[in-house]
Scaffold this active site. Structure first.
Site, PDB file in Angstrom:
ATOM      1  N   CYS A  27       6.922 -12.381  -7.994  1.00  0.00           N
ATOM      2  CA  CYS A  27       7.822 -13.544  -7.892  1.00  0.00           C
ATOM      3  C   CYS A  27       7.347 -14.737  -8.704  1.00  0.00           C
ATOM      4  O   CYS A  27       8.130 -15.618  -9.035  1.00  0.00           O
ATOM      5  CB  CYS A  27       8.006 -13.937  -6.435  1.00  0.00           C
ATOM      6  SG  CYS A  27       8.880 -12.667  -5.528  1.00  0.00           S
ATOM      7  N   HIS A  69      11.652 -20.559  -6.761  1.00  0.00           N
ATOM      8  CA  HIS A  69      11.873 -19.112  -6.702  1.00  0.00           C
ATOM      9  C   HIS A  69      12.737 -18.828  -5.479  1.00  0.00           C
ATOM     10  O   HIS A  69      12.485 -19.352  -4.396  1.00  0.00           O
ATOM     11  CB  HIS A  69      10.529 -18.378  -6.604  1.00  0.00           C
ATOM     12  CG  HIS A  69      10.675 -16.982  -6.114  1.00  0.00           C
ATOM     13  ND1 HIS A  69      11.501 -16.073  -6.734  1.00  0.00           N
ATOM     14  CD2 HIS A  69      10.141 -16.335  -5.048  1.00  0.00           C
ATOM     15  CE1 HIS A  69      11.463 -14.931  -6.076  1.00  0.00           C
ATOM     16  NE2 HIS A  69      10.639 -15.061  -5.040  1.00  0.00           N
ATOM     17  N   ASN A 107      16.855 -12.013  -3.559  1.00  0.00           N
ATOM     18  CA  ASN A 107      15.596 -12.336  -4.246  1.00  0.00           C
ATOM     19  C   ASN A 107      15.451 -11.383  -5.427  1.00  0.00           C
ATOM     20  O   ASN A 107      15.284 -10.181  -5.240  1.00  0.00           O
ATOM     21  CB  ASN A 107      14.446 -12.166  -3.233  1.00  0.00           C
ATOM     22  CG  ASN A 107      13.070 -12.408  -3.838  1.00  0.00           C
ATOM     23  OD1 ASN A 107      12.896 -12.372  -5.048  1.00  0.00           O
ATOM     24  ND2 ASN A 107      12.091 -12.633  -2.977  1.00  0.00           N
TER      25      ASN A 107
END
Ligand code: ACO
Length: 336
Positions: A115, A263, A293
């Site tokens: 990430c 993020h 995500n």
């Protein structure tokens, strides 16, 4: 000594929309649970066999970014590709982008920081540009998660969160040192490596032949594992620290932020950060509702959408921040 600035942004997501209700048909979950815990309404999944891969999505996003940058692909001096879901075990997707875009034989680097991959990627690009070594660098973040998720009830704690997509940015030399990327800040804490991980196939514990030999239907080693609450607790602390670190380095405070692009891990994490820093709704960009995500792709997709919506203006102070598997985390402070 130079600065670097983002001169082109692009993203690509597969057309196939998978809603929470779609997921509840294949696993024991619900739209209410997913929205309440994560904020996610839907995500995109590549349809098997339609040809999209992590690389091909990255290439599509890169083409848009290069066109918007107003440069020729052969002006690109270096390629950086961040992903946790590469097409091949090796080589990494950086060289595949070089091949598929028909770029001359410039260097291609693969970043494996999940990430935080895009923030790590632009940090590396920034150093090369600052030093004068390269002028234009293509940074891509792309993920094809859906083919590797456990789509049964067993995997629901992870599988509902992740989506597929790609984003890209072209970074270029900026001579005005008060503009562009002011600083980047990177961290890691490998002590928690296994708390958010995919262990197999890997040379460390289990390779493909071990999986085949065991032929165990209960084998979860080749699915992502996430200790969700532990990750969540660390994420909110590290996000806050690394944003403050970036601001303090530049003698700035949270009141100087025009736009935070975090993020897209979980809407609850973004909301926590927003509240902590006293930011208004229009100062934090969230699109996790639509895409879930997308790991290394999430910041460049969000940044591109924010830019397309006119939310990123000349002179704005932008903060990018990420946290994820590793653990790794980072931030970038940008004067647009
Ligand atoms: N649908 C319905 N119920 C579910 C689901 C689901 N999809 N998933 C889990 N549950 C159940 C669990 O089984 C558990 O049931 P139990 O109480 O009967 O045992 C209950 O819901 C609560 O489960 P928790 O895992 O404790 O749920 P939590 O509130 O922690 O939410 C979540 C889970 C959304 C994953 C959250 O922990 C989170 O967002 N963590 C951080 C994620 C993150 O930031 N990741 C970093 C980036 S990712 C990267 O780097 C690759």
């Amino acid at each position: 000594m130079y600065n670097s600035k983002i001169i082109g942004l692009g993203y690509y997501v597969p057309e196939n929309v998978v809603t929470n209700d779609d997921l509840s048909k294949v696993m024991d979950t619900s739209d209410a649970w997913i929205q309440e815990r994560t904020g996610i309404k839907e995500r995109r999944h590549v349809v098997k066999g339609d040809g999209d891969t992590t690389t091909s999505m990255g290439v599509k996003a890169a083409k848009v970014a290069i066109e918007r940058a107003g440069i020729d692909k052969d002006d690109i001096d270096f390629i950086i590709f961040a992903t946790l879901s590469p097409d091949y075990y090796f080589p990494g997707p950086g060289v595949l982008v070089q091949r598929d875009l028909g770029i001359k034989t410039v260097g291609a680097l693969d970043v494996r920081n999940q990430c935080s991959g895009f923030v790590y990627g632009i940090s590396v690009a920034d150093q090369y540009i600052k030093s004068g070594m390269y002028k234009n660098i293509l940074v891509v973040g792309s993920e094809l998660h859906s083919h590797g998720l456990d789509m049964s009830t067993r995997g629901r704690g992870v599988s509902v969160i992740f989506g597929d997509g790609a984003g890209a940015a072209v970074l270029s030399r900026e001579e005005n040192l008060e503009k562009g990327i002011l600083s980047t800040h990177l961290h890691s804490e490998g002590q928690h490596a296994e708390e958010l991980s995919l262990i197999a196939p890997g040379m460390g514990k289990r390779w493909v032949n071990d999986i085949i030999e065991d032929n165990d239907p209960n084998d979860e080693s080749y699915y992502p594992y996430m200790n969700g609450q532990f990750v969540f607790k660390n994420a909110v602390v590290r996000f806050s620290q690394v944003i403050l670190e970036g601001l303090e380095t530049n003698n700035l405070t949270p009141t100087d932020i025009d736009l935070l692009v975090p993020h897209q891990a979980n809407l609850r994490i973004s909301q926590f950060i927003q509240k902590k820093f006293g930011l208004q709704d229009d100062q934090v960009f969230n699109n996790i509702m639509k895409y879930g995500n997308t790991t290394a792709a999430s910041i460049p997709i969000a940044l591109t959408e924010a830019w397309e919506a006119g939310k990123v203006k000349e002179g704005d102070l932008l903060v990018l921040a990420a946290f994820g598997s590793g653990f790794t985390w980072g931030s970038a402070i940008i004067k647009w």
